[in-house]
Enzyme design. Structure first.
Site, PDB file in Angstrom:
ATOM      1  N   ARG A 125       0.867  -1.111  -0.061  1.00 56.76           N
ATOM      2  CA  ARG A 125      -0.062  -0.028  -0.020  1.00 56.76           C
ATOM      3  C   ARG A 125       0.945   1.256  -0.029  1.00 56.76           C
ATOM      4  NH1 ARG A 125      -4.022  -2.539   4.444  1.00 56.76           N
ATOM      5  NH2 ARG A 125      -5.540  -3.334   3.059  1.00 56.76           N
ATOM      6  N   ARG A 177      -0.361  -1.320  13.189  1.00 62.49           N
ATOM      7  CA  ARG A 177      -0.519  -2.512  13.392  1.00 62.49           C
ATOM      8  C   ARG A 177      -1.785  -2.756  14.308  1.00 62.49           C
ATOM      9  NH1 ARG A 177       2.760  -6.673  13.449  1.00 62.49           N
ATOM     10  NH2 ARG A 177       0.812  -7.652  13.704  1.00 62.49           N
ATOM     11  N   ARG A 198      -6.605   0.112  15.065  1.00 63.33           N
ATOM     12  CA  ARG A 198      -6.415   0.855  13.965  1.00 63.33           C
ATOM     13  C   ARG A 198      -7.231   2.092  13.795  1.00 63.33           C
ATOM     14  NH1 ARG A 198      -5.407  -2.999   8.953  1.00 63.33           N
ATOM     15  NH2 ARG A 198      -6.402  -4.556  10.359  1.00 63.33           N
TER      16      ARG A 198
END
Length: 306
Positions: free
Chosen positions: A124, A141, A147
């Site tokens: 990404r 993470r 997140r």
């Protein structure tokens, strides 16, 4: 029947979805859950690519089936290595969800100059850097909830669109990224169910929830990864779709991507065909042998290890 699964809310959703498909088939009365802790879940302070990439979320789940504690293993197909461990068989791939990545917190167009984007994926990061060299990147993470809690520290984070949809997350700004902009991870959005290769009854039950169309495109993407060496720690991606040919036959169209870690070099190639292994491996071989990918991989591995 007992299903081995990771403990995260998304993994449990996936396992319960598979359970509903199996019970709905009429071949299975019920499916219990065996929650397993994986290396990827325990070591949230270490980037996935530094842990070896693919396999960090699946090995312990697979072992639970191999040693008889569970009958099946339910995975996000993107977490699997390109080869199945001895003693197991990838017996079912149900209908695929959304394969795209998504930018959360801002659209790509609205990201300010020098915006901070968080993602734990080198794939990404490399592709976003290719389109927007001005962006700054941070690692990210943890499970989906973790997140999202950290998202306010950044201008945007990147997630799988399937996770947003499956958990029915209430997020103000979500922009799905077209595969033309960001090639997804191999098998992203798909589920994979493994069982012991000699467990004929379970194999038969899982066959009932197999989606042949999804299997074809996932097999093509996994063949692409296998030809590259099966290493998801590198910035590579593949996305296949199924179209109808002039004679009514099914044609696989696969786009593959290979990039440098910093996104300054990005190679793409696309191929069509009816055989998933030939299509996937053909795209990979073109990138490696005709587009300079072999040298790029060597440089990327050297930079990563240094």
């Amino acid at each position: 029947m007992l299903a081995a699964t990771r403990r995260s809310p998304l993994a449990l959703w996936q396992t319960r979805h598979v359970a509903s498909l199996l019970v709905g088939s009429g071949l299975v009365e019920s499916v219990g859950e065996l929650a397993v802790s994986t290396a990827g879940d325990r070591r949230t302070d270490t980037p996935i690519h530094a842990m070896g990439g693919k396999g960090v979320f699946s090995k312990e789940v697979q072992q639970a089936v191999l040693d008889g504690r569970a009958d099946i293993a339910v995975h996000s197909a993107k977490d699997l290595t390109s080869s199945t461990p001895d003693g197991l068989v990838l017996a079912a791939v149900p209908p695929r969800g959304d394969a795209r990545d998504a930018l959360v917190g801002s659209s790509l167009q609205d990201l300010r100059e020098g915006a901070r984007v968080a993602t734990g994926s080198v794939r990404r990061r490399a592709q976003l850097a290719w389109h927007r060299p001005d962006l700054e990147f941070s690692g990210l993470r943890g499970n989906i909830a973790t997140r999202l809690r950290k998202a306010e520290q950044f201008d945007a984070i990147v997630m799988a669109m399937a996770a947003v949809q499956r958990l029915e997350l209430d997020i103000d700004v979500v922009e799905p990224l077209d595969p033309e902009v960001m090639v997804p991870q191999v098998a992203q959005g798909a589920l994979a169910i493994e069982c012991r290769a000699d467990d004929e009854d379970t194999v038969a039950a899982l066959t009932a929830i197999e989606d042949p169309a999804t299997r074809l495109v996932v097999d093509a993407e996994r063949a692409f990864l296998a030809e590259l060496g099966g290493d998801c720690a590198l910035p590579v991606g593949a996305h296949a779709v199924l179209n109808e040919g002039v004679d009514g036959d099914r044609i696989i169209e696969l786009a593959g991507m290979l990039a440098s870690l910093d996104g300054q070099a990005l190679l793409r190639h696309q191929r069509r065909g009816s055989d998933p292994d030939e299509v996937g491996r053909g795209v990979a071989r073109h990138l490696l042998d005709d587009a300079g990918g072999r040298a790029l991989l060597a440089e990327t591995r050297s930079a990563d290890s240094g």
